[in-house]
Write an enzyme that holds these catalytic residues in place. Structure first.
Site, short mmCIF file in Angstrom:
data_model
loop_
_atom_site.label_atom_id
_atom_site.label_comp_id
_atom_site.label_asym_id
_atom_site.label_seq_id
_atom_site.Cartn_x
_atom_site.Cartn_y
_atom_site.Cartn_z
N HIS A 16 21.62 62.00 -16.67
CA HIS A 16 21.40 60.66 -16.10
C HIS A 16 22.74 59.99 -15.82
CE1 HIS A 16 17.04 60.29 -16.55
NE2 HIS A 16 17.20 61.12 -17.56
N CYS A 42 17.32 64.09 -12.86
CA CYS A 42 16.46 64.55 -13.96
C CYS A 42 15.18 65.17 -13.41
CB CYS A 42 16.20 63.42 -14.96
SG CYS A 42 15.54 64.01 -16.54
N GLU A 78 23.29 57.31 -14.31
CA GLU A 78 23.16 55.86 -14.48
C GLU A 78 23.21 55.45 -15.95
OE1 GLU A 78 20.77 57.95 -14.00
OE2 GLU A 78 18.88 57.27 -14.87
#
Lengths: 205, 258
Positions: free
Chosen positions: A186, A79, A188
């Site tokens: 993202h 990001c 994650e």
């Protein structure tokens, strides 16, 4: 050992845990010397471009990151961590980024039809020439990943674009140049698809 | 194409999930991480955790809970409730929240939206608005006023105007709850959702009133919502998230399927 840079702005727990779930040893640090020494490096990011680059400069981390990347070791920016690799950003005019890659960071043009931030799940298209990127290995085209951003990178050299996503315009959502990887989404937070990308990163060498 | 989001909301009191109807009659219903995992398995696109703990001291447990959620669930989530300062926001983001939702304090101190969005980025600053129809406003030209403190205090602001101002200050998203429809299962307040969605260029989450599969489709297709939030409907398992998403997709709404 994978090193995550923690500069006190934002969430690293999910990245940390995801890496560990694939057997990686993880070191979280804000020490420039440790960053230079690391074997694999992740720069996560929440925050504004200008404030963050100031913080990285103040802590001596900007120089350490550039030195690390110059040593051709594997790097992943997530990001804002991707955006910081470029020279400048419309978010913080006058601020100089890490300038590892040529190009700038632009804001989406918002409208009633195109809400900004670009927030939610959107599809990732691996660009044909780059589908061999080890980061995207096994990720099927059109996979949904989670985005949460108002700015996107605009590289001078389009050959570094390894994946794109459509939001009003096609924008680069994955960047790859030699040892440097960056994702605008993202991983994650992208459930199964994201975890598969993180697993690829863990297994990369 | 950016998909529309379905967002289950979990009300949290003292670290446990509860759900009230019209903000009252709370009922204990379990461990937040377990409930979040269930929604994750159902394909929820995001989660919202709303801390309704009364005392300031006990709110510290929210930071611990956020850490526990972040290491267990690899999906985006927003945390709201009782956020007062930049430090509160920083603590929650550092603990693993992707976004924070600010309600009362944003009204009392709009600078908080400006300061926090310039520091952490607009994308993680959600302004929550609890809105109620002005009783004597005409059905042709309805107006809504903003309430704070969990819907108890009218503050004399027009909801559409406030949404516009919050966006201008740097909010990255509006979480819009209709107090008239919340808990009724009569559907989202489409007029309110549309009025706000048309007024701003940031995403709007419709909240309050979901009772049927059609209600979600209406909020997306008729009112321009970017996301739909529901609490009790999912909490009491009247519908699963995946049922809602499959139905919405069958009606032409772009949805992320598992």
């Amino acid at each position: 050992m994978i090193t995550i840079i923690d500069y006190g702005m934002g969430n690293i727990h999910s990245v940390h845990k995801a890496l560990e779930s694939f057997g990686a040893e993880v070191c979280v640090t804000n020490d420039p010397a440790a960053v230079e020494r690391s074997e694999k490096l992740i720069l996560p990011g929440v925050g504004a471009f200008g404030d963050t680059i100031d913080e990285l400069d103040r802590r001596g981390l900007s120089r350490a990151i550039k030195k690390y990347i110059n040593d051709k070791k594997i790097f992943l920016g997530i990001c804002l961590g991707l955006q910081l690799l470029f020279e400048s950003s419309e978010e913080s005019p006058g601020k100089k980024g890490l300038s590892v890659l040529r190009g700038t960071v632009r804001r989406f043009k918002d409208s009633r039809e195109l809400k900004v931030p670009h927030m939610g799940w959107n599809q990732l298209h691996a660009s044909a020439a780059r589908s061999a990127s080890s980061l995207l290995r096994g990720i099927s085209d059109d996979s949904n990943v989670y985005f949460c951003h108002s700015y996107y990178v605009d590289p001078e050299n389009t050959e570094v674009i390894a994946g794109t996503t459509e939001y009003g315009i096609p924008f680069p959502s994955v960047i790859w140049k030699e040892n440097v990887f960056g994702v605008q989404f993202h991983p994650e937070k992208s459930q199964k698809t994201g975890l598969a990308i993180i697993k690829n990163f863990v297994e990369m060498h | 194409m950016l998909t529309k989001r379905i967002i289950p909301c979990l009300d949290i009191k003292d670290g446990r999930v509860v759900k009230g109807v019209k903000f009252l009659n709370l009922r204990d219903a379990g461990d937040p991480v377990e409930v979040a995992r269930m929604y994750d398995a159902q394909g929820a696109d995001e989660l919202v955790f709303l801390d309704i703990t009364a005392s300031y001291e006990k709110r510290k447990t929210m930071v611990e809970l956020v850490e526990r959620i972040a290491v267990n669930i690899f999906m985006p989530f927003t945390v709201g409730g009782g956020i007062r300062t930049i430090d509160d926001i920083r603590d929650l983001l550092n603990a693993g929240a992707d976004k924070v939702s600010i309600n009362t304090q944003a009204v009392q101190n709009p600078e908080l939206i400006k300061d926090s969005s310039s520091r952490f980025g607009s994308q993680c600053i959600v302004t929550a608005i609890d809105a109620k129809r002005v009783p004597d406003s005409s059905p042709e030209d309805p107006q809504w006023q903003v309430f704070t403190h969990g819907g108890r205090t009218p503050v004399g602001l027009d909801a559409v105007e406030w949404a516009r101002k919050a966006a201008a200050l740097g909010a990255g998203e509006i979480l819009l709850t209709s107090m008239d429809y919340d808990g009724t299962k009569d559907g989202y307040d489409l007029a309110l959702t549309k009025a706000v969605s048309d007024a701003v260029t940031i995403p709007v989450i419709a909240s309050g009133g979901a009772g049927s599969l059609e209600h979600f489709v209406d909020a997306f297709a008729l009112a321009g919502a970017d996301a739909c939030l529901a609490a009790s409907l999912f909490h009491y398992q009247e519908f699963s998230v995946s049922e809602v998403k499959e139905y919405a997709r069958s009606k032409g709404i772009p949805m992320r399927m598992k």
